[in-house]
Design a protein around this motif. Sequence first.
Motif, short mmCIF file in Angstrom:
data_model
loop_
_atom_site.label_atom_id
_atom_site.label_comp_id
_atom_site.label_asym_id
_atom_site.label_seq_id
_atom_site.Cartn_x
_atom_site.Cartn_y
_atom_site.Cartn_z
N ASP A 176 65.65 1.45 -45.86
CA ASP A 176 66.48 0.47 -45.44
C ASP A 176 65.89 -0.65 -45.14
N LEU A 177 64.74 -1.08 -45.17
CA LEU A 177 64.06 -2.23 -44.95
C LEU A 177 63.21 -2.63 -46.32
N LEU A 178 63.56 -2.53 -47.46
CA LEU A 178 62.90 -2.59 -48.51
C LEU A 178 62.64 -4.36 -48.88
N ASP A 179 63.43 -5.18 -48.33
CA ASP A 179 63.27 -6.56 -48.43
C ASP A 179 62.92 -7.17 -47.15
N GLY A 180 62.06 -6.58 -46.40
CA GLY A 180 61.76 -7.14 -45.00
C GLY A 180 62.82 -6.73 -44.20
N GLY A 181 62.86 -7.56 -43.14
CA GLY A 181 63.64 -7.39 -41.78
C GLY A 181 63.18 -6.82 -40.55
N THR A 182 61.60 -7.22 -40.47
CA THR A 182 60.88 -6.86 -39.26
C THR A 182 60.73 -8.21 -38.66
N LEU A 183 60.07 -8.03 -37.40
CA LEU A 183 59.47 -9.29 -36.69
C LEU A 183 58.53 -10.09 -37.30
N TYR A 184 57.97 -9.49 -38.30
CA TYR A 184 56.86 -10.30 -39.10
C TYR A 184 57.66 -11.28 -40.02
N ASP A 185 58.74 -11.29 -40.32
CA ASP A 185 59.48 -12.22 -41.01
C ASP A 185 59.58 -13.50 -40.35
N ALA A 186 59.74 -13.27 -38.99
CA ALA A 186 60.06 -14.56 -37.98
C ALA A 186 58.70 -14.88 -37.37
N ILE A 187 57.48 -14.38 -37.42
CA ILE A 187 56.29 -14.85 -36.99
C ILE A 187 55.04 -15.08 -38.03
N THR A 188 55.64 -14.73 -39.27
CA THR A 188 54.69 -15.04 -40.47
C THR A 188 54.34 -16.48 -40.31
N TYR A 189 53.36 -16.98 -40.96
CA TYR A 189 52.80 -18.20 -41.15
C TYR A 189 53.29 -19.06 -42.16
N ASP A 190 53.83 -18.08 -43.16
CA ASP A 190 54.28 -18.60 -44.36
C ASP A 190 55.90 -18.52 -44.39
N ASP A 191 56.72 -19.78 -43.99
CA ASP A 191 58.11 -19.82 -44.15
C ASP A 191 58.98 -18.70 -43.35
N PRO A 192 58.66 -18.74 -41.88
CA PRO A 192 59.33 -17.81 -41.13
C PRO A 192 60.83 -17.91 -41.10
N LYS A 193 61.32 -16.89 -40.80
CA LYS A 193 62.79 -16.79 -40.66
C LYS A 193 63.42 -17.04 -39.43
N PRO A 194 64.65 -17.45 -39.08
CA PRO A 194 65.00 -17.32 -37.85
C PRO A 194 65.20 -15.80 -37.10
N LEU A 195 64.99 -15.80 -36.04
CA LEU A 195 64.81 -14.26 -35.44
C LEU A 195 66.37 -13.70 -35.42
N ALA A 196 67.45 -14.34 -35.36
CA ALA A 196 68.90 -14.21 -35.48
C ALA A 196 69.24 -13.48 -36.59
N GLU A 197 68.54 -13.97 -37.86
CA GLU A 197 68.69 -13.36 -39.13
C GLU A 197 68.27 -12.12 -39.26
N ILE A 198 67.29 -11.61 -38.39
CA ILE A 198 66.55 -10.36 -38.49
C ILE A 198 67.16 -9.34 -37.62
N ILE A 199 67.71 -9.58 -36.49
CA ILE A 199 68.16 -8.70 -35.41
C ILE A 199 69.13 -7.85 -36.12
N GLN A 200 69.44 -6.61 -35.80
CA GLN A 200 70.37 -5.74 -36.26
C GLN A 200 71.21 -5.21 -35.00
N ARG A 201 72.54 -4.92 -35.31
CA ARG A 201 73.18 -4.08 -34.16
C ARG A 201 72.90 -2.65 -34.18
N THR A 202 72.96 -2.08 -33.14
CA THR A 202 72.85 -0.66 -33.23
C THR A 202 74.10 -0.10 -32.68
N TYR A 203 74.19 1.29 -32.92
CA TYR A 203 75.40 2.00 -32.57
C TYR A 203 75.67 1.98 -30.88
#
Length: 402
Positions: A176-203
């Motif tokens: 399910d996370l082949l293209d990233g999608g963990t907190l690492y994407d938001a805290i990486t030192y190289d081009d971090p993503k906004p956390l809102a883009e990584i958060i997923q809804r649950t059931y």
Amino acid sequence: MAKDQSVLPLRQRGGERIDRLVGEHAEKLSERLQAHRAQLFPPNARKELRRFTSGEAAQLLGVKDAYLRKLHLEGRGPSPEIRAGGRRYYAPEDIQALRELLEQGAKTPGTYLPGRRDGDHLQVITVINFKGGSGKTTTAAHLAQHGALQGYRVLAIDLDPQASLSALHGFQPEFDLLDGGTLYDAITYDDPKPLAEIIQRTYFTNLDIVPGNLDLQEFEHETPMALSRGEGGLFFTRVGAVLGQVEQDYDLVIIDCPPSLGFLTMSALSAATAVLVTVHPQMLDVMSMCQFLLMTSNLLGVVSDAGGDMSYDWMRYLVTRYEPGDGPQNEMVAFMRSMFGEHVLNHPMLKSTAISDAGITKQTLYEIEKSQFTRSTYERAIESLNSVNGEIEGLIQKAWGR
């Protein structure tokens, strides 16, 4: 005279290459787990939370079942699903709608919506232990889900590369996370993503998640290199900084840390407002916790000296997998209480086959049907969970001055 095998060059030794063997086993296991998931949840299906009986809904809301029936007959609030025998069942979103309805007429603000008010700070609870098998992920999952069911807006963060918390919530990291999608994407030192883009809804209504996978390990590798280059500022502020991006959207953040004291765990501890240490009451586990606490103290002292905020609302030890009839365990619990006093939660998490059996189907005790167990087994386990989580909720409310 035969040569000593230990001094032979590696290429001359017999046996299999461990890297290839481990790789083959990982591939076979991954395929089997994927097949298991496909059996439990058909392709493209998402996990769904069961509906709750009117009695369960009333208990969650803190009202009488008869009052919910009265609301239904008066046409106020959501309409429950009516099943055989006239039994009423409420979906999780129905319970949240009832909370909002009841809060409007509550004499005391926060009776039905107990989350943050103006001036309340975001509660960030890190769940930690150095030794695996202490019930850390089970504790984090049930705490997050309990908060959601009680009307809090909860964000669960899986910081453990093993990603058990993610699996419990329907995510299989290697698929399910082949293209990233963990907190690492938001805290990486190289081009971090906004956390809102990584958060997923649950059931779960009110519960969002940041899943984990092996990508998180990259932060452990990148941080020393960034420090050596003098880049990235203070590494331990990165988790707290990205949480600040979504602070207004949540009341509680529950972080499931890896069972190690690396840069991820130190960053989570720096971002935390509260710390929950799980411990199995056996001598080897307590000895392991002692070493963990010594290392934690030393490393966080360095973080504090570098400008990290090490002030917490509370820290507690939670006794997990507790067996009341086990004499040595009782002695160990008494020993911990004599040493740490009020820092040990009054309620332990009982060892229960109900919790472990639910885990087989990647479920928690809050989401599985109680009809799957004998009544006494279920009630004993759920009472233990609710007591522990209720005590923690009391600490959260106290931190908000209530």
